[in-house]
Design a protein around this motif. Sequence first.
Motif, short mmCIF file in Angstrom:
data_model
loop_
_atom_site.label_atom_id
_atom_site.label_comp_id
_atom_site.label_asym_id
_atom_site.label_seq_id
_atom_site.Cartn_x
_atom_site.Cartn_y
_atom_site.Cartn_z
N GLY A 167 0.79 -1.22 0.00
CA GLY A 167 0.00 0.00 0.00
C GLY A 167 0.82 1.27 0.00
O GLY A 167 0.30 2.35 -0.32
N TRP A 168 2.10 1.14 0.35
CA TRP A 168 2.98 2.32 0.36
C TRP A 168 4.10 2.19 -0.67
O TRP A 168 4.07 2.87 -1.71
CB TRP A 168 3.58 2.52 1.75
CG TRP A 168 2.64 3.15 2.73
CD1 TRP A 168 1.87 2.54 3.66
CD2 TRP A 168 2.36 4.56 2.84
NE1 TRP A 168 1.13 3.45 4.36
CE2 TRP A 168 1.41 4.72 3.88
CE3 TRP A 168 2.82 5.69 2.19
CZ2 TRP A 168 0.92 5.96 4.27
CZ3 TRP A 168 2.33 6.94 2.57
CH2 TRP A 168 1.39 7.07 3.60
N THR A 169 5.07 1.33 -0.41
CA THR A 169 6.27 1.29 -1.26
C THR A 169 5.95 0.93 -2.70
O THR A 169 6.38 1.61 -3.64
CB THR A 169 7.29 0.30 -0.68
OG1 THR A 169 7.57 0.64 0.68
CG2 THR A 169 8.58 0.33 -1.48
N VAL A 170 5.20 -0.16 -2.90
CA VAL A 170 4.92 -0.59 -4.28
C VAL A 170 4.10 0.46 -5.02
O VAL A 170 4.38 0.77 -6.19
CB VAL A 170 4.18 -1.94 -4.27
CG1 VAL A 170 3.79 -2.35 -5.70
CG2 VAL A 170 5.06 -3.03 -3.65
N LEU A 171 3.11 1.04 -4.34
CA LEU A 171 2.33 2.09 -4.99
C LEU A 171 3.18 3.30 -5.34
O LEU A 171 3.01 3.91 -6.40
CB LEU A 171 1.16 2.51 -4.10
CG LEU A 171 -0.11 1.68 -4.24
CD1 LEU A 171 -1.15 2.11 -3.21
CD2 LEU A 171 -0.69 1.79 -5.64
N TYR A 172 4.10 3.66 -4.46
CA TYR A 172 4.99 4.78 -4.76
C TYR A 172 5.85 4.48 -5.99
O TYR A 172 5.99 5.32 -6.89
CB TYR A 172 5.91 5.07 -3.57
CG TYR A 172 5.39 6.15 -2.65
CD1 TYR A 172 4.98 7.38 -3.15
CD2 TYR A 172 5.34 5.96 -1.28
CE1 TYR A 172 4.52 8.38 -2.30
CE2 TYR A 172 4.87 6.96 -0.42
CZ TYR A 172 4.47 8.16 -0.94
OH TYR A 172 4.01 9.14 -0.11
N TRP A 173 6.43 3.28 -6.03
CA TRP A 173 7.31 2.95 -7.15
C TRP A 173 6.53 3.01 -8.48
O TRP A 173 7.08 3.42 -9.50
CB TRP A 173 7.91 1.58 -6.95
CG TRP A 173 9.10 1.46 -6.02
CD1 TRP A 173 9.93 0.38 -5.93
CD2 TRP A 173 9.60 2.41 -5.05
NE1 TRP A 173 10.91 0.60 -4.96
CE2 TRP A 173 10.73 1.84 -4.41
CE3 TRP A 173 9.21 3.68 -4.65
CZ2 TRP A 173 11.46 2.49 -3.43
CZ3 TRP A 173 9.93 4.34 -3.66
CH2 TRP A 173 11.04 3.75 -3.08
N THR A 174 5.26 2.57 -8.45
CA THR A 174 4.47 2.64 -9.68
C THR A 174 4.12 4.08 -10.03
O THR A 174 4.10 4.46 -11.21
CB THR A 174 3.17 1.83 -9.55
OG1 THR A 174 2.38 2.33 -8.46
CG2 THR A 174 3.47 0.36 -9.29
N TRP A 175 3.87 4.89 -9.02
CA TRP A 175 3.56 6.31 -9.27
C TRP A 175 4.76 7.01 -9.89
O TRP A 175 4.64 7.73 -10.88
CB TRP A 175 3.16 6.97 -7.95
CG TRP A 175 2.57 8.36 -8.11
CD1 TRP A 175 2.06 8.92 -9.24
CD2 TRP A 175 2.44 9.34 -7.07
NE1 TRP A 175 1.62 10.20 -8.98
CE2 TRP A 175 1.84 10.49 -7.66
CE3 TRP A 175 2.76 9.37 -5.71
CZ2 TRP A 175 1.56 11.64 -6.93
CZ3 TRP A 175 2.47 10.52 -5.00
CH2 TRP A 175 1.88 11.64 -5.60
N TRP A 176 5.94 6.77 -9.33
CA TRP A 176 7.14 7.38 -9.90
C TRP A 176 7.37 6.89 -11.33
O TRP A 176 7.77 7.67 -12.20
CB TRP A 176 8.37 7.08 -9.05
CG TRP A 176 8.29 7.45 -7.60
CD1 TRP A 176 8.82 6.74 -6.55
CD2 TRP A 176 7.68 8.61 -7.01
NE1 TRP A 176 8.56 7.37 -5.36
CE2 TRP A 176 7.85 8.53 -5.61
CE3 TRP A 176 6.98 9.70 -7.52
CZ2 TRP A 176 7.39 9.49 -4.74
CZ3 TRP A 176 6.49 10.66 -6.65
CH2 TRP A 176 6.69 10.56 -5.29
#
Length: 664
Positions: free
Chosen positions: A308-317
């Motif tokens: 919910g945090w790291t993976v979503l951030y990596w996809t957003w970037w």
Amino acid sequence: MKTTFNLKVFIPSFIFMVIIGILGMIVPKKMKATLDIAQAFTFNHFSWFYILAVSLFLAFLIALVCSRLGDIRLGADDEDPEYPFFSWLAMLFAAGMGVGLMYFGVAEPLMHYASPITEDNIDKNAMLYTFFHWGIHPWAIYGIMALALAFFGYRYRLPLSLRSTFYPLFKEKINGTVGNVIDGFGLLATVFGIVTTLGFSAIQLNSGLHSLGIVDEVGFYPQMLIIIVVTSVAILSAISGVGKGVRRLSELNLLLALSLLLFILFYGPTVKLLGSFVENVGYYLSHVTEMSFKTFSYDTEHQAWFTGWTVLYWTWWASWAPFVGLFIARISRGRTIREFVIGVLIAPTVFSLLWFTIFGNSGLWVNEVNNGALSAFTSTPEILLFKFLGHFPFYQVSSIVALIILSMFFITSADSGIIVLNNIASGGSSRPSPRWQSILWGILLITMAIALLRTDGLGAVQAVTLIVALPFMVIMVGMCVSLIRGLRSDARYFDKKLNAASVFWSGDRWKQHLNQILHQTQASDMDNFFKKTVRPAFESLRQELVNKHQLQVIINEFTEPEMAMELVIEKGQWRNFLYGVKVQSSKVHDALADEDALPKLDKTEVHEPFTYFGDGRIGYDVQYMNKEELIADILKQYQRYLNLMHTEELALMMQAPIDGEISN
């Protein structure tokens, strides 16, 4: 209708986006259920891939800095950077993070603080996870994209487009289906990345306006109105040719953001914040390698937090990579790769870490001294910035400044996004886009943002971003492979020296030299070269050295594993002088054999005579030398050998091995 679109890229992507928008409007519940299933599948099966890919991007860039490939310039070898160094750094600060810094600056550390993920050293670990998400890794993603675009755009002189970054792998096929697929996924990833940002901006602007009493409620309809109004301003900016004015406003906005930063620093616990910054950075650096590869496979209790945090951030970037990458590429012409990577990775990262220390640690401090006053709002992170500002003096002024900053980041993100979408959909075309295209993209962004907010708020937006970013992340991995091939080819190309024989050339025998360089040498040519040039040159020099100078000289001849001949001058306790010529064969590139504009090649191999020496140095091609020129070349090498022998500090290299001369 006049257009710059590549319709084979635009039409499939547009249809997909329209379908998502319509489903979000008409059947939001079914749309949400479908997105939940797709998101769960992606989380369960590919979270590891996102983590590994981003870590490899970072390692790849660091390796470039440490290698000689870092010396390559993004442009001509003698080209100066387009912007002064500090101006370039200042522009990097403004790229890629604006809305996120405002939305998450206070919220994220407090949300980690309230999460089970930070059971020990709560404050410190809350800042650690925030630093990890906003530190060097996002800029590694942006850096890969920007470097590939800049390298192939300025070094290979290809269009600044995603497909151009795959030229070493696919050559002219980038202009066909392969290039269309690459641009198509890049277009989708960019659209949903921008839509995610619009969603965050609209929700936080709605909350800020409500906290100041300007609007009555926080909900879908005011957020819809905000998206329509602000994106419409961005459309007008994009089509009116007032880009210079918008840039000036962006610079003013950056100054406002810095002013807000300094306001919090000086009215907050200043000494504590400065000390926290130093400790936060040290703690981050000591844990960043472990965290870069952590997938929580041994800590399943916290996997929901991880996805919910790291993976979503990596996809957003990743979804923002074409957007930010194109901007960085456009301002980085003339810089070396080493300077580019260090600047892109370090400068914006330091700024982000400073921002999150001042806002994040101040938020934790306010929460502590006010008995958890801010923790109560972690379920509504969009309001946390304004609740936080309420604990400082001049609340009305600081909140209005925050709203202005948010609005300008919102407008410039949408404005720049429209330009980038036009670029991707047009295959990097340099032709100016007609106004209706910018209007179309603006309407599409408005529709997509509203549709996904109606479906499930930001959850739906993030879910679609996660799903679309997966194939694009695969494309970025392929981009790294293509980039390293391009860089290595570039290095070999510019390292290639003139043929050693050309130093002897004059205009007297230019026709003979022309015939020689256009001739495809074969084994029979090598027999003739050794018979008429190498052997006579060696014999003549040997007679002179033995008869007149009383030196011990031998000539060795070999036929296996390849034809070779050596002239050896024996030196007793010193390493013998050895000058050899051997035949080397190499394959002809298929493209050369088929190219009508080049000399016609009818063989798959060429055979060339290369020198070699007793000290193991790399040799060179001597096929264009005649007998006298080859003798002159041997004498040059012998003169170098004698100079080295007379240099005391080089005696160790010049002394013969204990067991005698090593044979070649």
